[in-house]
Design a protein around this motif. Structure first.
Motif, mmCIF file in Angstrom:
data_model
loop_
_atom_site.group_PDB
_atom_site.id
_atom_site.type_symbol
_atom_site.label_atom_id
_atom_site.label_comp_id
_atom_site.label_asym_id
_atom_site.label_seq_id
_atom_site.Cartn_x
_atom_site.Cartn_y
_atom_site.Cartn_z
ATOM 1 N N ASN A 298 -21.739 -1.421 16.371
ATOM 2 C CA ASN A 298 -22.265 -0.297 15.596
ATOM 3 C C ASN A 298 -23.364 -0.785 14.653
ATOM 4 O OD1 ASN A 298 -22.647 2.257 14.462
ATOM 5 N ND2 ASN A 298 -20.453 2.694 14.454
ATOM 6 N N ASP A 299 -24.366 -1.428 15.220
ATOM 7 C CA ASP A 299 -25.492 -1.973 14.465
ATOM 8 C C ASP A 299 -26.766 -1.255 14.910
ATOM 9 O OD1 ASP A 299 -27.142 -3.511 12.903
ATOM 10 O OD2 ASP A 299 -27.097 -5.254 14.221
ATOM 11 N N PHE A 300 -27.161 -0.230 14.156
ATOM 12 C CA PHE A 300 -28.266 0.638 14.547
ATOM 13 C C PHE A 300 -29.209 0.894 13.375
ATOM 14 C CE2 PHE A 300 -25.153 1.469 17.748
ATOM 15 C CZ PHE A 300 -25.844 1.874 18.886
ATOM 16 N N LEU A 301 -30.439 1.252 13.707
ATOM 17 C CA LEU A 301 -31.427 1.706 12.735
ATOM 18 C C LEU A 301 -31.826 3.136 13.068
ATOM 19 C CD1 LEU A 301 -33.802 -1.414 12.606
ATOM 20 C CD2 LEU A 301 -31.912 -0.857 11.039
ATOM 21 N N HIS A 302 -32.205 3.882 12.037
ATOM 22 C CA HIS A 302 -32.717 5.225 12.270
ATOM 23 C C HIS A 302 -34.072 5.148 12.971
ATOM 24 C CE1 HIS A 302 -30.030 6.552 8.765
ATOM 25 N NE2 HIS A 302 -29.544 7.105 9.861
ATOM 26 N N LEU A 303 -34.253 5.987 13.975
ATOM 27 C CA LEU A 303 -35.506 6.005 14.717
ATOM 28 C C LEU A 303 -36.674 6.489 13.857
ATOM 29 C CD1 LEU A 303 -34.268 7.564 18.070
ATOM 30 C CD2 LEU A 303 -34.763 5.167 17.619
ATOM 31 N N SER A 304 -36.398 7.405 12.956
ATOM 32 C CA SER A 304 -37.465 8.059 12.214
ATOM 33 C C SER A 304 -38.140 7.145 11.201
ATOM 34 C CB SER A 304 -36.928 9.308 11.509
ATOM 35 O OG SER A 304 -35.886 8.953 10.605
ATOM 36 N N ASP A 305 -37.366 6.243 10.567
ATOM 37 C CA ASP A 305 -37.955 5.432 9.498
ATOM 38 C C ASP A 305 -37.510 3.975 9.491
ATOM 39 O OD1 ASP A 305 -35.357 5.635 8.609
ATOM 40 O OD2 ASP A 305 -35.825 6.900 6.877
ATOM 41 N N GLY A 306 -36.670 3.569 10.458
ATOM 42 C CA GLY A 306 -36.254 2.174 10.545
ATOM 43 C C GLY A 306 -35.217 1.748 9.537
ATOM 44 N N THR A 307 -34.638 2.691 8.777
ATOM 45 C CA THR A 307 -33.590 2.339 7.820
ATOM 46 C C THR A 307 -32.246 2.210 8.527
ATOM 47 O OG1 THR A 307 -33.195 4.669 7.302
ATOM 48 C CG2 THR A 307 -34.775 3.463 5.901
ATOM 49 N N LYS A 308 -31.293 1.628 7.836
ATOM 50 C CA LYS A 308 -29.962 1.390 8.405
ATOM 51 C C LYS A 308 -29.242 2.696 8.714
ATOM 52 C CE LYS A 308 -26.224 -1.180 9.250
ATOM 53 N NZ LYS A 308 -26.177 -2.161 10.363
ATOM 54 N N SER A 309 -28.697 2.791 9.908
ATOM 55 C CA SER A 309 -27.786 3.869 10.269
ATOM 56 C C SER A 309 -26.373 3.294 10.147
ATOM 57 C CB SER A 309 -28.046 4.357 11.701
ATOM 58 O OG SER A 309 -27.081 5.293 12.100
ATOM 59 N N ALA A 310 -25.791 3.473 8.973
ATOM 60 C CA ALA A 310 -24.556 2.757 8.626
ATOM 61 C C ALA A 310 -23.365 3.255 9.431
ATOM 62 C CB ALA A 310 -24.270 2.907 7.138
ATOM 63 N N PRO A 311 -22.464 2.355 9.830
ATOM 64 C CA PRO A 311 -21.239 2.758 10.519
ATOM 65 C C PRO A 311 -20.280 3.474 9.576
ATOM 66 C CG PRO A 311 -21.694 0.412 10.795
ATOM 67 C CD PRO A 311 -22.580 0.900 9.711
ATOM 68 N N LEU A 312 -19.403 4.268 10.140
ATOM 69 C CA LEU A 312 -18.255 4.761 9.389
ATOM 70 C C LEU A 312 -17.304 3.591 9.133
ATOM 71 C CD1 LEU A 312 -17.277 8.014 11.340
ATOM 72 C CD2 LEU A 312 -18.202 7.923 9.032
ATOM 73 N N ASN A 313 -16.703 3.563 7.952
ATOM 74 C CA ASN A 313 -15.605 2.628 7.693
ATOM 75 C C ASN A 313 -14.332 3.457 7.639
ATOM 76 O OD1 ASN A 313 -13.824 0.666 6.944
ATOM 77 N ND2 ASN A 313 -14.989 -0.048 5.176
ATOM 78 N N ILE A 314 -13.656 3.543 8.771
ATOM 79 C CA ILE A 314 -12.476 4.394 8.909
ATOM 80 C C ILE A 314 -11.300 3.559 9.399
ATOM 81 C CG2 ILE A 314 -13.642 6.601 9.230
ATOM 82 C CD1 ILE A 314 -13.591 6.128 12.242
ATOM 83 N N VAL A 315 -10.103 3.939 8.964
ATOM 84 C CA VAL A 315 -8.894 3.243 9.393
ATOM 85 C C VAL A 315 -7.799 4.267 9.667
ATOM 86 C CG1 VAL A 315 -9.385 1.093 8.147
ATOM 87 C CG2 VAL A 315 -8.090 2.893 7.003
ATOM 88 N N ILE A 316 -6.886 3.894 10.538
ATOM 89 C CA ILE A 316 -5.626 4.616 10.706
ATOM 90 C C ILE A 316 -4.526 3.580 10.536
ATOM 91 C CG2 ILE A 316 -4.110 5.816 12.333
ATOM 92 C CD1 ILE A 316 -6.590 7.096 13.551
ATOM 93 N N LYS A 317 -3.695 3.773 9.539
ATOM 94 C CA LYS A 317 -2.644 2.813 9.234
ATOM 95 C C LYS A 317 -1.274 3.477 9.330
ATOM 96 C CE LYS A 317 -5.211 -0.784 8.197
ATOM 97 N NZ LYS A 317 -5.205 -2.000 9.053
#
Length: 497
Positions: A414-433
């Protein structure tokens, strides 16, 4: 972005194999099948990046995908792969798995809480998701539910990205790790952007692995935690145990003082000495775990006499079966060989999953020295890794006499950049415990206060009982673990208007 949308919609969506999960879910299910088939549990979903919310349309898609989980069966070919590749999974468990079905309509409840309810498809809101049932029947939900939630977000909410160059990026990361002598596995199933991304990542890593001999690299791709992709690409599925195993046993026994040792004992009782031998240390804090790790592994005779730690209420058998018992289906040496040997000697090494990794290396070096253990042990680092951190931890671990390896997850899938401006497209930090077991709250303490999980009152009581020393780590902020989306502030403001 019509062309990108068309390509994305043409790709496989959702989950279509029960093996599209992490290996440790199967190994834990195998142990639960043997010892705790009637234990009742609940699970709860947490979004540690709460500003990143689903739209109603994303939520409705997620609901549809959850319903489809009821239609999936493990195929004969998949069972054969497990039988050949994972001989520690017992024949009786594989027979159980061959007819196993999830029942999401009975076991999962979801709720969408819009911030500003207009009834429209683009309303944003918070997701509540709970799972309830027998531990044996519900343990396989975590990974697919997390993967589906992430896919829903990036299919409908953050759409400013595409799959271009994901395979090449994975190749470059893998090549750098291998060229620098790192032994690593792909651990990215739970928070992947989608199935296709993980597929591209494995292709890139395989290409890098194929060049190891030609280029003289000392590192290697040792496998993937995802069993489906291991089967697809002919690589090893890797993993041992999760915090859930320790949390569930502590909750069922209501005995946090002995929970670590009980979990270790049942684990070795199921799989044998030297099998799946990487211990996870931080469920209730590593210093507490090491007290149990230093204890002597009992022989079957010792186990029969040790009722306090040995028998979990409701368990179907003792955690160490005699070598000739019909329950002992797994391969491996007889337990009598463990007499006088501690868990720390029996296990090949440990996994570091929270807190400061450099402090952990020193702690483990001092521990093994105090136990008189001189053989080289492994440390598997698995907490929010990237290439630079792997290289840093490798150097420190090797200088301390360890054999380091790495489980690299979200940084790959999940390592991506936004196409429009090259900024980080951050992953969700989600858990199920796991949130309860045996009718009592289940909690995790970890080596970093940011990863405390579960009922706050129980967390406080457990810390008091165990004499837990609170720790924080500067790099342990769960909200910004993999970077911050540049549009985050604007998004939050718009959502909360």
């Amino acid at each position: 972005m019509p062309e990108q949308d068309s390509q994305r919609n043409a790709l496989p969506e959702g989950i279509f194999s029960l093996l599209d999960t992490d290996l440790y879910k199967l190994t834990m299910q195998c142990a639960i099948f043997k010892y705790l088939p009637e234990a009742h549990v609940t699970y709860a979903f947490t979004n540690r990046t709460p500003h990143m919310r689903l739209t109603r349309k994303a939520y409705q898609w997620l609901q549809q995908q959850i319903k489809k989980l009821a239609n999936i069966l493990v195929s004969p070919e998949e069972i054969q792969f497990l039988r050949k590749t994972c001989p520690y999974l017992s024949p009786s468990y594989l027979r159980f798995l061959s007819s196993f079905r999830l029942r999401p309509s009975q076991q999962i409840s979801t709720l969408f809480r819009p911030l500003n309810d207009t009834g429209g498809a683009e309303d944003v809101g918070d997701l509540q998701m709970d799972v309830e049932g027998r531990w044996l029947d519900t343990i396989l939900y975590e990974v697919p539910l997390l993967a589906l939630t992430s896919e829903a977000y990036f299919r409908f909410c953050d759409r400013d990205w595409d799959h271009d160059e994901q395979e090449e990026k994975a190749y470059d990361k893998g090549a750098k790790l291998m060229a620098n002598g790192c032994i690593f596995s792909e651990f990215g199933s739970r928070r992947r952007r989608d199935y296709h991304t993980q597929d591209l990542v494995l292709r890139g890593l395989k290409k890098a692995q194929d060049e190891v001999a030609r280029r003289g690299w000392q590192g290697k791709l040792s496998g993937t935690s995802n069993v489906h992709f291991a089967m697809k690409y002919g690589i090893l599925p890797v993993g041992t145990v999760a915090h859930e195993w320790f949390m569930g046993i502590a909750s069922i026994t209501n005995d946090y003082t002995h929970a670590n040792e009980a979990a270790l004992r049942y684990w070795v009782g199921c799989f044998g000495e030297g099998v799946l031998g990487i211990a996870l240390t931080d469920t209730f804090g590593t210093p507490v775990f090491l007290k149990a790790f230093s204890r002597t592994m009992p022989t079957p005779e010792d186990a029969e006499r040790d009722a306090v730690v040995t028998q979990i209420p409701g368990a179907t058998g003792a955690p160490v079966s005699p070598p000739d018992s019909p329950d002992r289906e797994q391969r491996g040496p007889d337990y009598v060989t463990s007499k006088g040997r501690s868990y720390a000697r029996i296990f090949q090494g440990v996994r570091q999953d929270s807190g400061n990794p450099l402090e952990f290396v020193k702690l483990m070096k001092d521990f093994y020295h105090s136990e008189g253990i001189t053989e080289k042990k492994t440390i598997v680092f698995s907490d929010s890794l990237n290439v630079e951190r792997c290289l840093e931890y490798k150097k420190v671990a090797e200088e301390a006499g360890f054999a380091p390896s790495f489980g690299v997850g979200t940084f790959l899938t999940n390592d991506f950049l936004h196409l429009s401006d090259g900024t980080k497209s951050a992953p969700l930090n989600i858990v199920i415990k796991i949130s309860s077991a045996g009718g009592r709250p289940a909690v995790k303490i970890s080596d970093n206060v940011g990863k405390n999980t579960g009922d706050s009152e129980t967390v406080h009581k457990v810390k008091e009982t165990l004499g837990y020393v609170e720790k924080t780590w500067a790099q342990g902020d769960e909200k910004t673990r993999w970077g911050t989306d540049a549009s985050e502030a604007t998004t939050v403001m718009n959502q909360e208007k």
